[in-house]
Design a protein around this motif. Structure first.
Motif, short mmCIF file in Angstrom:
data_model
loop_
_atom_site.label_atom_id
_atom_site.label_comp_id
_atom_site.label_asym_id
_atom_site.label_seq_id
_atom_site.Cartn_x
_atom_site.Cartn_y
_atom_site.Cartn_z
N ASN A 187 21.35 36.17 3.80
CA ASN A 187 21.52 37.20 4.80
C ASN A 187 21.79 38.54 4.11
O ASN A 187 21.96 38.58 2.89
CB ASN A 187 22.66 36.83 5.77
CG ASN A 187 23.95 36.54 5.04
OD1 ASN A 187 24.49 37.40 4.35
ND2 ASN A 187 24.45 35.32 5.19
N ARG A 188 21.81 39.61 4.85
CA ARG A 188 21.93 40.95 4.28
C ARG A 188 23.19 41.12 3.42
O ARG A 188 23.14 41.73 2.36
CB ARG A 188 21.97 42.01 5.38
CG ARG A 188 20.66 42.27 5.99
CD ARG A 188 20.84 43.34 7.01
NE ARG A 188 19.56 43.88 7.39
CZ ARG A 188 19.42 44.90 8.18
NH1 ARG A 188 20.49 45.48 8.68
NH2 ARG A 188 18.23 45.35 8.48
N GLN A 189 24.29 40.62 3.91
CA GLN A 189 25.55 40.81 3.21
C GLN A 189 25.77 39.80 2.09
O GLN A 189 26.76 39.88 1.38
CB GLN A 189 26.74 40.73 4.20
CG GLN A 189 26.73 41.78 5.27
CD GLN A 189 25.83 41.41 6.44
OE1 GLN A 189 25.41 40.26 6.58
NE2 GLN A 189 25.52 42.38 7.28
N ARG A 190 24.87 38.86 1.96
CA ARG A 190 24.99 37.77 0.97
C ARG A 190 26.31 37.02 1.12
O ARG A 190 26.91 36.58 0.16
CB ARG A 190 24.82 38.30 -0.45
CG ARG A 190 23.43 38.81 -0.70
CD ARG A 190 23.22 39.02 -2.16
NE ARG A 190 21.84 39.39 -2.37
CZ ARG A 190 20.99 38.68 -3.08
NH1 ARG A 190 21.38 37.58 -3.66
NH2 ARG A 190 19.76 39.06 -3.23
N ARG A 191 26.74 36.92 2.34
CA ARG A 191 27.95 36.16 2.66
C ARG A 191 27.55 34.74 3.02
O ARG A 191 26.44 34.48 3.46
CB ARG A 191 28.69 36.78 3.83
CG ARG A 191 29.27 38.11 3.52
CD ARG A 191 30.05 38.62 4.69
NE ARG A 191 30.62 39.92 4.38
CZ ARG A 191 31.13 40.72 5.27
NH1 ARG A 191 31.16 40.37 6.55
NH2 ARG A 191 31.64 41.87 4.92
N ILE A 192 28.50 33.86 2.87
CA ILE A 192 28.26 32.47 3.27
C ILE A 192 28.52 32.37 4.77
O ILE A 192 29.61 32.70 5.24
CB ILE A 192 29.20 31.50 2.53
CG1 ILE A 192 28.95 31.57 1.03
CG2 ILE A 192 29.02 30.09 3.06
CD1 ILE A 192 29.98 30.82 0.21
N GLU A 193 27.52 31.94 5.48
CA GLU A 193 27.67 31.69 6.91
C GLU A 193 27.44 30.21 7.15
O GLU A 193 26.56 29.60 6.55
CB GLU A 193 26.66 32.51 7.71
CG GLU A 193 26.92 34.00 7.66
CD GLU A 193 25.92 34.79 8.50
OE1 GLU A 193 25.10 34.17 9.22
OE2 GLU A 193 25.95 36.03 8.40
N ASP A 233 24.26 29.02 5.23
CA ASP A 233 23.28 30.10 5.09
C ASP A 233 23.84 31.17 4.16
O ASP A 233 24.90 31.73 4.44
CB ASP A 233 22.97 30.69 6.46
CG ASP A 233 21.99 31.85 6.40
OD1 ASP A 233 21.30 32.01 5.37
OD2 ASP A 233 21.91 32.60 7.39
N THR A 234 23.15 31.42 3.07
CA THR A 234 23.54 32.49 2.15
C THR A 234 22.45 33.55 2.07
O THR A 234 22.59 34.52 1.34
CB THR A 234 23.82 31.96 0.73
OG1 THR A 234 22.65 31.28 0.27
CG2 THR A 234 25.01 31.03 0.72
N GLY A 271 25.21 31.28 -4.35
CA GLY A 271 24.45 30.69 -3.26
C GLY A 271 23.56 29.54 -3.69
O GLY A 271 23.34 28.63 -2.92
#
Length: 144
Positions: A26-32, A23-24, A2
């Protein structure tokens, strides 16, 4: 991963780009990637996506990208012209040394018309520049 990602992503389109906020955090640490706007390179117009209100940082990042993109496209245009000059020279050499009569028959008229059109346009533009310089540079913008 991230920390290495930019804050914005620009998906290139034919006349500009779609702008996304990356956006990194977030709770799931996924790339949005959240769509912010659409940018038109030709006229500089920025249309926010839906009800999005662009922040000053968003606008600054979009403007910075837009300025860089316009400069890149201008550089590519001139590079294409320099390549065209090379192609004309290579074509001349091909006509001189390798072309068969059948090949020449298929390309002569279209090449002559294209070269005539180019020459006429270049001569007219050069005359316009000379006249503009004589008038003190008043009319220094492209015309069709």
């Amino acid at each position: 991963m991230g920390a290495d990602l930019p804050d914005y992503y620009f998906r290139i389109r034919e006349n500009g780009a779609v702008v996304f906020k990356v956006d990194t955090e977030n709770r799931q640490r996924r790339i949005e990637m959240n769509q912010l706007a659409v940018v038109n390179v030709r006229n500089g117009e920025v249309k926010p996506h839906g009800d999005t209100i662009l922040s000053e940082a968003d606008i600054a990042a979009i403007q910075e990208w837009l300025d860089a993109r316009v400069a890149l496209l201008a550089q590519r245009d001139i590079d294409d012209i320099h390549r065209a000059i090379d192609y004309l020279n290579i074509t001349t050499q091909w006509v001189q040394s390798k072309a068969t009569d059948a090949q020449l028959e298929s390309v002569t008229d279209p090449l002559l018309l294209a070269m005539h059109d180019l020459r006429s346009t270049l001569v007219r533009k050069k005359a316009d520049r000379i006249l503009s310089q004589a008038d003190g540079g008043k009319a220094d913008k492209p015309r069709d």
